[in-house]
Every structure is written in structure tokens, then in C-alpha cells.
Design an enzyme around this catalytic site. Structure first.
Site, PDB file in Angstrom:
ATOM      1  N   SER A 174       0.866  -1.191   0.000  1.00  0.00           N
ATOM      2  CA  SER A 174       0.000   0.000   0.000  1.00  0.00           C
ATOM      3  C   SER A 174       0.894   1.229   0.000  1.00  0.00           C
ATOM      4  O   SER A 174       2.009   1.202   0.553  1.00  0.00           O
ATOM      5  CB  SER A 174      -0.865  -0.001   1.266  1.00  0.00           C
ATOM      6  OG  SER A 174      -1.416   1.278   1.490  1.00  0.00           O
ATOM      7  N   TYR A 233      -1.988  -0.944  10.171  1.00  0.00           N
ATOM      8  CA  TYR A 233      -2.160  -1.306   8.757  1.00  0.00           C
ATOM      9  C   TYR A 233      -0.932  -0.879   7.951  1.00  0.00           C
ATOM     10  O   TYR A 233      -0.359  -1.668   7.191  1.00  0.00           O
ATOM     11  CB  TYR A 233      -3.427  -0.648   8.211  1.00  0.00           C
ATOM     12  CG  TYR A 233      -3.634  -0.894   6.735  1.00  0.00           C
ATOM     13  CD1 TYR A 233      -4.104  -2.121   6.272  1.00  0.00           C
ATOM     14  CD2 TYR A 233      -3.340   0.099   5.792  1.00  0.00           C
ATOM     15  CE1 TYR A 233      -4.278  -2.353   4.908  1.00  0.00           C
ATOM     16  CE2 TYR A 233      -3.514  -0.128   4.437  1.00  0.00           C
ATOM     17  CZ  TYR A 233      -3.982  -1.356   3.998  1.00  0.00           C
ATOM     18  OH  TYR A 233      -4.145  -1.585   2.657  1.00  0.00           O
TER      19      TYR A 233
HETATM   20  N1  LIG Z   1      -8.530  -0.391  -1.888  1.00  0.00           N
HETATM   21  C1  LIG Z   1      -7.484   0.358  -1.615  1.00  0.00           C
HETATM   22  O1  LIG Z   1      -7.563   1.591  -1.674  1.00  0.00           O
HETATM   23  C2  LIG Z   1      -6.188  -0.299  -1.221  1.00  0.00           C
HETATM   24  C3  LIG Z   1      -5.060   0.508  -1.114  1.00  0.00           C
HETATM   25  C4  LIG Z   1      -3.854  -0.070  -0.781  1.00  0.00           C
HETATM   26  C5  LIG Z   1      -3.765  -1.434  -0.598  1.00  0.00           C
HETATM   27  N2  LIG Z   1      -4.879  -2.199  -0.692  1.00  0.00           N
HETATM   28  C6  LIG Z   1      -4.748  -3.634  -0.477  1.00  0.00           C
HETATM   29  O2  LIG Z   1      -5.390  -4.324  -1.526  1.00  0.00           O
HETATM   30  C7  LIG Z   1      -5.760  -5.625  -1.080  1.00  0.00           C
HETATM   31  C8  LIG Z   1      -7.213  -5.890  -1.446  1.00  0.00           C
HETATM   32  O3  LIG Z   1      -8.031  -5.048  -0.656  1.00  0.00           O
HETATM   33  P1  LIG Z   1      -9.393  -4.394  -1.183  1.00  0.00           P
HETATM   34  O4  LIG Z   1      -9.198  -2.941  -1.194  1.00  0.00           O
HETATM   35  O5  LIG Z   1      -9.838  -5.074  -2.404  1.00  0.00           O
HETATM   36  O6  LIG Z   1     -10.362  -4.697   0.059  1.00  0.00           O
HETATM   37  P2  LIG Z   1     -11.604  -5.691   0.213  1.00  0.00           P
HETATM   38  O7  LIG Z   1     -12.623  -5.404  -0.829  1.00  0.00           O
HETATM   39  O8  LIG Z   1     -11.983  -5.579   1.643  1.00  0.00           O
HETATM   40  O9  LIG Z   1     -10.993  -7.123  -0.086  1.00  0.00           O
HETATM   41  C9  LIG Z   1     -10.172  -7.804   0.830  1.00  0.00           C
HETATM   42  C10 LIG Z   1     -10.090  -9.240   0.395  1.00  0.00           C
HETATM   43  O10 LIG Z   1      -9.224  -9.931   1.315  1.00  0.00           O
HETATM   44  C11 LIG Z   1      -9.864 -11.102   1.729  1.00  0.00           C
HETATM   45  N3  LIG Z   1      -9.467 -11.465   3.099  1.00  0.00           N
HETATM   46  C12 LIG Z   1      -9.475 -10.676   4.209  1.00  0.00           C
HETATM   47  N4  LIG Z   1      -9.088 -11.381   5.272  1.00  0.00           N
HETATM   48  C13 LIG Z   1      -8.837 -12.651   4.835  1.00  0.00           C
HETATM   49  C14 LIG Z   1      -8.448 -13.855   5.457  1.00  0.00           C
HETATM   50  N5  LIG Z   1      -8.187 -13.916   6.781  1.00  0.00           N
HETATM   51  N6  LIG Z   1      -8.292 -14.951   4.690  1.00  0.00           N
HETATM   52  C15 LIG Z   1      -8.529 -14.912   3.375  1.00  0.00           C
HETATM   53  N7  LIG Z   1      -8.926 -13.818   2.716  1.00  0.00           N
HETATM   54  C16 LIG Z   1      -9.081 -12.696   3.442  1.00  0.00           C
HETATM   55  C17 LIG Z   1     -11.361 -10.839   1.640  1.00  0.00           C
HETATM   56  O11 LIG Z   1     -12.047 -12.067   1.376  1.00  0.00           O
HETATM   57  P3  LIG Z   1     -12.967 -12.870   2.426  1.00  0.00           P
HETATM   58  O12 LIG Z   1     -13.486 -11.885   3.434  1.00  0.00           O
HETATM   59  O13 LIG Z   1     -14.030 -13.466   1.552  1.00  0.00           O
HETATM   60  O14 LIG Z   1     -12.055 -13.905   3.001  1.00  0.00           O
HETATM   61  C18 LIG Z   1     -11.438  -9.945   0.418  1.00  0.00           C
HETATM   62  O15 LIG Z   1     -11.581 -10.716  -0.746  1.00  0.00           O
HETATM   63  C19 LIG Z   1      -5.497  -5.650   0.429  1.00  0.00           C
HETATM   64  O16 LIG Z   1      -4.267  -6.292   0.696  1.00  0.00           O
HETATM   65  C20 LIG Z   1      -5.402  -4.171   0.770  1.00  0.00           C
HETATM   66  O17 LIG Z   1      -4.648  -3.955   1.934  1.00  0.00           O
HETATM   67  C21 LIG Z   1      -6.097  -1.671  -0.996  1.00  0.00           C
END
Ligand SMILES: NC(=O)c1ccc[n+]([C@@H]2O[C@H](COP(=O)([O-])OP(=O)(O)OC[C@H]3O[C@@H](n4cnc5c(N)ncnc54)[C@H](OP(=O)(O)O)[C@@H]3O)[C@@H](O)[C@H]2O)c1
Length: 252
Positions: free
Chosen positions: A140, A154
């Protein structure tokens, strides 16, 4: 031969959209997450648009080391190989320190640090066996500096992910016999379920499709590291790294 990509955290947000965009590029997909009903819906959507593709689903909690090993080995067996693994599952929970909510920080560390380490262990075992592969770690932009309040843990967890990737890249520079690439992505704000839950400012928010397009193009280029989307995050990320904290904190 078909290119196979395993994506964790594929049930929503960036993981689900990466699945859609990689299948558009002709990849077969191994998709993992805990919410299998969401994976089933995504699979149905993908196969409607691309009936010839192969999509396999795996129920996985990345905080369970044994399950991570088993699922990655199973996926490698099901497809015959894994060309790329995207360590994307992540949790944006967190709380300011000293206010009695350590459980939230602990959960984030279990998922983002130990979970990422377990996934990397399992992916690298497959890649070492194949002598090839592409490991993509989703960090991130917040990893670049210490962040306040609910973001503190985080951001620190994502700094771990970034250093994990650089450490492996360092090792692979000395292993010309292994064709293993390591990429670290530093997304800025991209619309997903995570943004709805986490207390954070939403300036510079990018829509999911556009943000993930930028992630996918960095991954396809096998960039060692990429701030995504490049606009505005290359400029902001570069400034964040060098500015004194009182100024850097105003940027994010
Ligand atoms: N969106 C942003 O602005 C942003 C920015 C920087 C980095 N990121 C990173 O991008 C990645 C994806 O995040 P997102 O933004 O798409 O958020 P999201 O929509 O909340 O998706 C998170 C995903 O992680 C999975 N997950 C969470 N805990 C888990 C566990 N214990 N075991 C297996 N799967 C798990 C969830 O699936 P289940 O709940 O179905 O298991 C979900 O599919 C993350 O690593 C996040 O930190 C996002």
C-alpha cells in the site's frame, strides 16, 4: 500453454476486479477467499463472459498456515503449475494504540503480516519446484511512512509486505538459475469494500476498474515495484518518502 494466476482475497474489491481483468487477458484462474458464495458468483460472471476459461475456487483463511500450504499445493496440482501468485488478501482494521482495541490491530497483523508470510512461503515452494514463477505482493502507498491512529498498524503491516518483497528480490538477484520475478504494488486509494469500513480520508480515490487496470498493467510488465495508479501516486509517494513528517502527513 495457458497462463495460470492464483489470486487470494478474490471475493471482493481489487482481487475480484483483477480476476475479471486477467481473464480478459486469457489467464486461467485459481481464486481464494473465505466467502465462497462471492467466489461462486464471480466465477459464474467470468464464465458467462469467457466460457472457454478455467476458474477453480478455494475456500481459504490466510491466517491458517496449514490451509494456505494445502490450498496452494492443491491449486498447483489442479492446474499442473502456477505461473503467478498474487498475495492480495488483506484487512484494513485497526485502532489507535493505548485505547483498548489491540484485538483490531492483532487481527490486521495476523492477516497482513503472518498471512502474507504464509502465502509467500507456499508460493515460493511451488516456484522453487518449478524453477519459475511471478510473486506479486499487494502492499500500500501507506507503507511508505508511519501513519496515525487507525492506520498505524495497517501501514506498518504493509511496510512488512513491501520489505518481504524486496528481500526476496534481493535473494533472486543472486539466483540466475531460478526464473522467479517478484513485484510489489503500492496502491493508493482505490474504491473497494475496504474503503467503506476503514476510517480514512478519501482524497484521490480512483474507481475500481481504473485503479485495477493500473495494477494489472504493472503486474504484466513485471515491475519490481509500482505506485498505482501512477497518477497521482508516483508524485505523492515520492514526496511522502522524502518530506519531513509534519509535511508528509498532510499528503495522505
Ligand atoms: N482499496 C485500496 O484503496 C487499497 C489501497 C492499498 C492497498 N490495498 C490492499 O489491496 C488488497 C485488497 O483489498 P481491497 O481494497 O480489495 O479490500 P476488500 O474489498 O476488503 O478485499 C479484501 C479481500 O481480502 C480477503 N481477506 C481478508 N481477510 C482474509 C483472510 N483472513 N483470509 C482470506 N482472505 C481474506 C477478503 O475475502 P474474504 O473476506 O471473503 O475472506 C477480500 O476478498 C489488500 O491487501 C489491501 O490492503 C487496498
Amino acid at each position: 500453454m495457458t497462463f495460470t494466476t492464483l489470486i487470494t482475497g478474490a471475493s471482493s474489491g481489487l482481487g475480484a476486479e483483477m480476476a475479471r481483468q486477467f481473464v480478459d487477458l486469457g489467464h486461467d484462474l485459481a481464486l481464494a477467499a473465505r466467502r465462497t458464495e462471492k467466489l461462486e458468483a464471480l466465477k459464474a460472471e467470468i464464465l458467462t463472459a469467457h466460457p472457454g476459461r478455467r476458474v477453480e475456487l478455494y475456500a481459504l483463511d490466510v491466517t491458517d498456515d496449514a490451509a494456505v500450504d494445502a490450498v496452494f499445493a492443491q491449486a498447483a496440482g489442479d492446474f499442473g503449475r502456477l505461473d503467478r501468485v498474487i498475495v492480495n488478501a488483506g484487512l484494513g482494521k485497526g485502532a489507535p494504540y493505548g485505547k483498548g482495541s489491540h484485538y483490531a490491530n492483532r487481527e490486521t497483523l495476523a492477516t497482513n503480516v503472518l498471512g502474507a508470510a504464509a502465502q509467500t512461503e507456499a508460493a515460493m515452494a511451488v516456484f522453487r519446484e518449478q524453477k519459475a514463477g511471478h510473486l506479486v505482493l499487494v502492499s500500500s502507498i501507506s507503507a511508505l511512512r508511519g501513519m496515525p491512529k487507525s492506520m498505524t498498524t495497517y501501514a506498518a503491516s504493509k511496510a512488512f509486505v513491501a520489505h518481504l518483497g524486496e528481500g526476496l528480490r534481493n535473494e533472486m538477484l543472486g539466483k540466475p538459475d531460478l526464473d522467479i520475478d517478484i513485484s510489489v504494488l503500492y496502491p493508493g486509494y482505490i474504491r473497494s469494500e475496504m474503503n467503506e469500513k476503514v476510517e480514512q480520508k478519501t482524497k484521490f480515490m480512483t474507481d475500481t476498474v481504473t485503479g485495477v487496470r493500473s495494477m494489472v498493467s504493472a503486474i504484466e510488465a513485471r515491475k519490481p515495484k509500482a505506485y498505482v495508479p501512477a497518477k497521482p501516486w508516483v508524485a505523492i509517494g515520492t514526496a511522502m518518502k522524502v518530506l519531513p513528517l509534519p509535511l508528509a502527513r498532510k499528503l495522505f
